[in-house]
Design an enzyme around this catalytic site. Structure first.
Site, short mmCIF file in Angstrom:
data_model
loop_
_atom_site.label_atom_id
_atom_site.label_comp_id
_atom_site.label_asym_id
_atom_site.label_seq_id
_atom_site.Cartn_x
_atom_site.Cartn_y
_atom_site.Cartn_z
N GLY A 222 -3.37 49.63 29.69
CA GLY A 222 -2.92 48.44 30.44
C GLY A 222 -3.92 48.07 31.50
CG ASN A 223 -4.51 44.44 32.84
OD1 ASN A 223 -3.85 43.90 33.72
ND2 ASN A 223 -4.55 44.01 31.60
#
Ligand code: CTP
Length: 427
Positions: free
Chosen positions: A236-237
């Site tokens: 993810g980020n």
């Protein structure tokens, strides 16, 4: 910086002790002058306490006449004068050059070229009335910088344009006039901050009800995407989704029908927004493709560019097979913005975002063309108050036919307002 804060008779004057405190916390020295009406809403004593200086509320006060011409000395002391809130009456007096209160007296005594900023705050019908708009145009023409009022709930109970902007925004704007502290800004902008603000102000004097977005269907992607490695792990980020949610909120306020396609984010849904929760880039693409009759697409999501080639079943256990580590094979995700660039109806407007660490304008312009978008909102990963997570952003708006427009750091709410103004011009 030395800042003279002029306070005038608007209900929002009650916020000014916090404004003084915030300006002082940012390292500035603040001296306060007030009109008699202002002291009906907030006391000089409170402002003396927070500014640690005597406050001038009566221009004939015998105790300040010692050296004569106190207003001239105060004007010379100031690096910047800020009038916040600026009442309709003070605006009219400034437009006329009247000097019958301490605030106008100092404003008219500023040496040539010394910036004077005003933040009008009043009811929305007052703000949009022809006489007041005429005064606004007059003071802008005289070189005064008008900080546009914000929209929202007003003291009258009505909702509209006229609120004193967030104090953090006012502090940011005032600080951008700090010549001594000025750093070389993001390249590409040739328009001064004063011009940008005045353009912004004059571009929507009629208020939100006549917005080009009224009745339009706006689809916004926001937040990160999660790409599953196994049942519990993902790639993810750090996107928070705040910029997209601010856009959704502001678009609803302008009368748009808003669908927010949200990657994983804990942010609450703004009133009136239709929300669709998704997890991966593939889910987000499918949700975008599922929307019909869309007038504006704003792709604010930080979509993962790569996803694991195979999702592992269950939870990957530590074992002899991976004692030395293991290799995860990734493949590119589909680019939603690029897909839209090719497949959207010719009447819809497509807007993308670009977070760049170097050559911001050059790379963002390449994205505009490559992905066939109508507008790219670029931000620099290295600019102060910019990018993921925070409440502020520093944006540059890039379109095919206009010069890139660089804005000073602003709250994401203010960025949303500017972005939607510019989208409105493309509809
Ligand atoms: N975007 C998208 N789908 C993807 C990746 C990006 O729709 N799979 C959109 C984002 O929502 C954003 C824009 O494309 O509006 C820019 O994303 P960015 O990741 O900066 O662009 P990339 O083309 O992936 O370029 P880079 O190599 O700089 O990451």
């Amino acid at each position: 910086m030395n800042i003279v804060l002029g306070i005038t008779g608007s209900v929002s004057a009650y916020k000014t002790p916090w404004l003084v405190r915030d300006l002082r916390r940012a390292g500035h020295d603040v001296r306060v002058v007030m009109t008699p009406s202002a002291s009906r809403f907030v006391t000089p004593l409170a402002l003396e306490a927070v500014s640690t200086h005597a406050v001038v509320a009566d221009m004939f006060d015998p105790s300040i006449q010692d050296g004569g011409s106190w207003h001239v000395h105060l004007g010379q002391w100031a690096d910047v004068m800020l009038i916040a809130p600026c009442s309709a009456t003070t605006l009219a007096r400034l437009a006329q050059g009247l000097c019958d209160t301490a605030v106008q007296l100092v404003a008219c005594s500023l040496p040539a070229g010394r910036p004077c900023l005003v933040a009008p705050a009043m009811d929305s019908d007052m703000w949009s009335s022809p006489a007041i708009q005429r005064n606004v145009r007059q003071v802008v023409a005289d070189g005064i910088v008008v900080i546009p009022p914000a929209s929202g709930e007003l003291a009258s109970g009505l909702v509209g344009e006229g609120r004193l902007p967030d104090l953090a925004d006012i502090v940011n704007i005032v600080q951008s006039f700090d010549v001594a502290a000025a750093e070389p800004g993001i390249s590409g902008g040739t328009v001064s901050i004063a011009d940008q603000l005045s353009d912004h102000l004059l571009s929507h004097p009629s208020g939100p009800l006549s917005s080009p977005l009224t009745g339009k269907h706006v689809v916004i992607t926001l937040g990160p995407t999660y790409e599953a490695i196994d049942d519990v792990r993902f790639i993810g980020n750090r996107s928070s989704g705040k910029m997209g949610m601010a856009l959704a909120n502001e678009a609803v306020r302008r009368g748009a029908l808003v669908t927010a396609i949200c990657g994983p984010t804990a942010l609450p849904t703004p009133f009136g927004v239709r929300r669709i929760d998704v997890e991966s880039a593939a889910d987000m693409l499918a949700a975008v493709q599922n929307e019909a009759d869309v007038d504006v697409y704003i792709m604010a999501a930080a979509v993962a560019d790569f996803t694991p080639e195979h999702r592992l079943d269950g939870k990957l256990k530590k074992s002899a097979d991976n004692a030395e580590g293991f290799t995860l094979s990734l493949r590119r995700t589909d680019d939603i913005l690029a897909w839209l660039g090719q497949h959207h109806q010719s009447t819809s407007v497509v807007v993308g975002f670009a977070l760049e660490s170097t050559n911001v304008i050059e790379y963002a312009t390449q994205k505009l063309h490559k992905k066939r978008a109508d507008m790219i909102v670029a931000n620099s990963a290295s600019a102060p108050r910019s990018g993921f997570g925070g409440d502020d952003n520093t944006i540059i708006i890039i379109t095919a036919n206009n010069e890139p427009e660089s804005f000073p750091p602003m709250s994401k709410t203010s960025c949303a307002s500017v972005i939607l103004d510019r989208i409105g011009a493309l509809i």
